[in-house]
Design an enzyme around this catalytic site. Sequence first.
Site, PDB file in Angstrom:
ATOM      1  N   CYS A 249      13.566   4.688   8.199  1.00 27.04           N
ATOM      2  CA  CYS A 249      13.173   4.009   6.972  1.00 27.04           C
ATOM      3  C   CYS A 249      12.011   3.328   7.479  1.00 27.04           C
ATOM      4  O   CYS A 249      11.042   3.933   7.841  1.00 27.04           O
ATOM      5  CB  CYS A 249      14.292   3.006   6.408  1.00 27.04           C
ATOM      6  SG  CYS A 249      14.775   1.802   7.544  1.00 27.04           S
ATOM      7  N   ARG A 254      17.587  -0.289   6.390  1.00 29.77           N
ATOM      8  CA  ARG A 254      18.105   0.709   5.426  1.00 29.77           C
ATOM      9  C   ARG A 254      18.645   1.994   6.086  1.00 29.77           C
ATOM     10  O   ARG A 254      19.746   2.237   5.597  1.00 29.77           O
ATOM     11  CB  ARG A 254      17.209   0.917   4.433  1.00 29.77           C
ATOM     12  CG  ARG A 254      16.544  -0.016   3.444  1.00 29.77           C
ATOM     13  CD  ARG A 254      15.384   0.412   2.509  1.00 29.77           C
ATOM     14  NE  ARG A 254      14.065   0.600   3.178  1.00 29.77           N
ATOM     15  CZ  ARG A 254      13.075   1.017   2.507  1.00 29.77           C
ATOM     16  NH1 ARG A 254      12.811   1.474   1.548  1.00 29.77           N
ATOM     17  NH2 ARG A 254      12.082   0.861   3.284  1.00 29.77           N
TER      18      ARG A 254
END
Lengths: 291, 142
Positions: A249, A254
């Site tokens: 990410c 994430r």
Amino acid sequence: MSATLTQILEKGYARPEALVTTEWLAERLDDPSIRIVESNEDPLLYVQGHIRNAVEIDWVRDLNDPLRRDYLDAAGFQALLRRIGATSETIFVFYGDKNNWWATYAAWVFHLFGHTNVRIVDGGRLKWVKEGRELTKEVPTFAPTDYVAQPRNDERFRAYRDDVLRHLNAGNKLIDVRSPEEFNGTRLHMENYPNEGALRGGHIPGAKSVPWAKAVNPEDGTFLSADSLKALYEETAGLESTDDVVVYCRIGERSSHTWFVLRYLLGYENVRNYDGSWTEWGNSVGLPIEK
Amino acid sequence: MKPAKLQAVLEDLSVLERTERIEYLIALGEEYRNFSPEEVPRDATCRVPGCESEVYLGVSPLGEGLRLKFAVDNPQGISAMALATILDNSLSGEPLSQVSEISEDLIYDIFGRDLSMGKSMGLSGMVRMARDSARYGKPLAS
């Protein structure tokens, strides 16, 4: 078979043991074999109220090296686990806000130290609260232990920049979990957050875009069923369970959520999280970029 | 020059340890009362950009400036509620010339540096919208 176990099994996951329900947890708040851990994005939430007997692990203060861009070392991990009264046999049950984003991040860091005996509470904090379950402000204390941490081993679950280059050149698959705007390169960094920005926009060549939050039901934060996840990652993004996959990410948080989904819910053996992610790739000289 | 009430809040916060700061902010967040859709319309004009807690800003004339009414629709949005309370208490009715000069960096003075990017974006968006509303006299998403 308990009703709560059935709820997980019905979703068809490859490794259902990695996930527990809020009901399962509610029945085990005093179980000494588990340590409940809340990891949040919002630093106020744990103090405002948490599941009884849950300790807090903060992604900045507890898991990151304060000086270098890296995670804590074995000494730091050992001190952390001793402080929260854990042993090598402890089962860690993680939950948190933002669809368990930070809970899976903490679980991924635990894997780097070989502590893979972890569970994620399906739905996390959102589901617990929506069900009207009890929260407390009382911070539990546990007798410190003599936990001895294994040396950190990044090889299996973490990818560095050069690993990603080799992975790319070998034609292996990557999943970019950022927003479509970040993937397309129309956004170099989030406004007012230049520390997580990049000089170049786009994505690692060949990466497929699957924003991380697509893996959960937005109304209660639970993970999609295995069939729905397969539709997302396999039918749409072209993955196969035998693939060697790197997820990334912007700074690797994430993507730890997607790492958990692929490894545990879909059973992929070879998934690594590239935590250098776009803040490293998009700022490095000479690396290939695709838009 | 920062509005005097805001300056006082920041000075109070500056002497608190992290745990004390969090408890102080939680108390402010729990003090927060939401605004109805009649008071603050839930529309694109009023929505604070980048804030995942679904925050809306409505303004009305007050004193030398504006009443800043932040509607926070996420019951788990305790940080947004705390900031909404601080901004309302310390900026409402203050001179527009002062409010229009505040910096979104004040969120770090309030919450500390340990904010994730997403959280930082949302909270700084609230400050920015308050500032820009003071500049133009109406809710204005930057």
